[in-house]
Write a protein that holds these residues in place. Sequence first.
Motif, short mmCIF file in Angstrom:
data_model
loop_
_atom_site.label_atom_id
_atom_site.label_comp_id
_atom_site.label_asym_id
_atom_site.label_seq_id
_atom_site.Cartn_x
_atom_site.Cartn_y
_atom_site.Cartn_z
N LEU A 145 17.79 -43.24 59.69
CA LEU A 145 18.40 -43.64 58.72
C LEU A 145 19.36 -45.05 58.96
CD1 LEU A 145 18.66 -43.20 55.66
CD2 LEU A 145 20.39 -41.52 55.96
N ASN A 146 19.54 -45.63 58.08
CA ASN A 146 20.41 -47.11 58.15
C ASN A 146 21.91 -46.57 58.54
OD1 ASN A 146 21.99 -47.24 55.36
ND2 ASN A 146 19.73 -46.93 55.08
N SER A 147 22.72 -47.32 59.25
CA SER A 147 24.12 -46.73 59.53
C SER A 147 24.95 -46.45 58.24
CB SER A 147 24.67 -47.78 60.50
OG SER A 147 23.81 -47.89 61.45
N ALA A 148 24.56 -47.35 57.19
CA ALA A 148 25.71 -47.51 56.05
C ALA A 148 25.54 -45.91 55.43
CB ALA A 148 25.26 -48.49 55.16
N GLN A 149 24.30 -45.44 55.50
CA GLN A 149 23.99 -43.97 54.90
C GLN A 149 24.04 -43.17 55.67
OE1 GLN A 149 20.12 -45.62 52.56
NE2 GLN A 149 20.99 -43.83 51.26
N PHE A 150 23.76 -43.30 57.11
CA PHE A 150 23.92 -42.20 58.12
C PHE A 150 25.17 -41.57 58.20
CE2 PHE A 150 23.93 -40.85 62.48
CZ PHE A 150 22.85 -39.97 62.44
N GLY A 151 26.29 -42.45 58.11
CA GLY A 151 27.80 -42.04 58.16
C GLY A 151 28.21 -41.73 59.51
N SER A 171 1.66 -40.77 50.39
CA SER A 171 3.07 -40.41 50.55
C SER A 171 3.05 -39.47 51.75
CB SER A 171 3.25 -39.31 49.24
OG SER A 171 3.33 -40.31 48.19
N ALA A 172 4.17 -39.27 52.22
CA ALA A 172 4.50 -38.44 53.41
C ALA A 172 5.76 -37.97 53.62
CB ALA A 172 4.14 -38.92 54.71
N THR A 173 6.16 -36.84 54.09
CA THR A 173 7.44 -36.24 54.34
C THR A 173 8.01 -36.33 55.76
OG1 THR A 173 7.11 -34.58 52.56
CG2 THR A 173 8.66 -34.22 54.15
N ALA A 174 9.07 -36.91 56.02
CA ALA A 174 9.75 -36.92 57.14
C ALA A 174 11.14 -36.50 57.36
CB ALA A 174 9.68 -38.48 57.45
N THR A 175 11.67 -36.33 58.60
CA THR A 175 12.91 -35.61 58.70
C THR A 175 13.87 -36.73 59.53
OG1 THR A 175 11.70 -33.58 59.34
CG2 THR A 175 14.05 -33.95 59.96
N ILE A 176 15.26 -37.20 58.74
CA ILE A 176 15.91 -37.74 59.42
C ILE A 176 16.47 -37.06 60.94
CG2 ILE A 176 18.04 -39.02 59.20
CD1 ILE A 176 17.67 -38.72 56.04
N VAL A 177 16.13 -37.79 61.96
CA VAL A 177 16.73 -37.36 63.32
C VAL A 177 17.37 -38.53 64.05
CG1 VAL A 177 14.69 -35.80 63.42
CG2 VAL A 177 14.60 -38.22 64.19
N ASP A 178 17.70 -39.65 63.24
CA ASP A 178 18.22 -40.65 64.31
C ASP A 178 19.01 -41.71 63.24
OD1 ASP A 178 19.12 -42.02 66.63
OD2 ASP A 178 17.03 -42.50 67.17
N GLU A 179 19.50 -42.66 63.87
CA GLU A 179 20.50 -43.86 63.23
C GLU A 179 19.88 -45.09 63.43
OE1 GLU A 179 24.54 -44.13 64.48
OE2 GLU A 179 24.75 -45.65 62.76
N ASP A 189 13.66 -46.64 59.62
CA ASP A 189 12.99 -46.91 60.95
C ASP A 189 12.16 -45.69 61.14
OD1 ASP A 189 12.33 -48.99 62.56
OD2 ASP A 189 14.17 -48.45 64.05
N LEU A 190 10.74 -46.08 60.99
CA LEU A 190 9.62 -44.93 61.22
C LEU A 190 9.26 -44.90 62.60
CD1 LEU A 190 9.91 -45.64 58.13
CD2 LEU A 190 7.44 -45.05 58.15
N SER A 191 8.96 -43.46 62.84
CA SER A 191 8.10 -43.17 64.22
C SER A 191 6.78 -44.10 64.13
CB SER A 191 7.89 -41.80 64.55
OG SER A 191 7.14 -41.46 63.29
N PRO A 192 6.10 -44.56 65.14
CA PRO A 192 5.13 -45.13 65.20
C PRO A 192 3.84 -44.46 64.39
CG PRO A 192 6.07 -45.61 67.32
CD PRO A 192 6.82 -44.35 66.65
N GLY A 193 3.82 -43.25 64.63
CA GLY A 193 2.73 -42.38 63.85
C GLY A 193 2.95 -42.23 62.46
N LEU A 194 4.23 -42.27 62.21
CA LEU A 194 4.54 -42.09 60.48
C LEU A 194 4.25 -43.67 59.94
CD1 LEU A 194 5.38 -40.95 57.90
CD2 LEU A 194 7.85 -41.61 58.61
#
Length: 214
Positions: A145-151, A171-179, A189-194
Amino acid sequence: MRQRHILTAAFASILATASAAVITVSASASESTGFATPAACSPNPTTKPPKQPSPDPTTKPPKRDSAADEPEPQATVAVAVAPQATVANVPEPQATVVDADEVEPTGCPTGNPKTGFTHARATFYSTGLGACGKVSNDADFIVALNSAQFGAGYPSPQCGKKIKITYKGKSATATIVDECPGCSYAGLDLSPGLFQHFASQDKGAIYVDWKFIG
């Protein structure tokens, strides 16, 4: 008296003889000199024509009038040959038909951080150990997630949250794991597979809608 008469007769005879001689001599002289006959008379066939003066060799002949004597120039008719067009065997350019779905819109996203955004820019990255302390791989459906929202703080309150991403009917469901420090606001920023789930990686970036779902 008789003697005087004889002398007179003799003297008269002598005078007559002398006159005849003078007349004869005069007639003979006229023919030999070749004098011209009077203009009113016919020309005498034995009379030579008057001698013509010889031309002066030093006198130049009169200059000819070149404009009058030279032949007029003939008009030259030039026949212009039209140049032949050289047709090069160049293939006609093919019109490039661009599918409207292939054109990515640009501009700023709309929405709010509590619900989600439309028209958000999404890219992809190489996964590994993320800012949430979790190791992921390229096939996982995870996002940074972008830094402004990641916090700030560790772990971020955004770590582990689920989002739903939609792109052109998929559509696809994803999990926030990084900044993602390089992402713009609302960006992902998505994983290559996503990313491959939505579009070819050749695109580099797509514009998606996404929202929080838990």
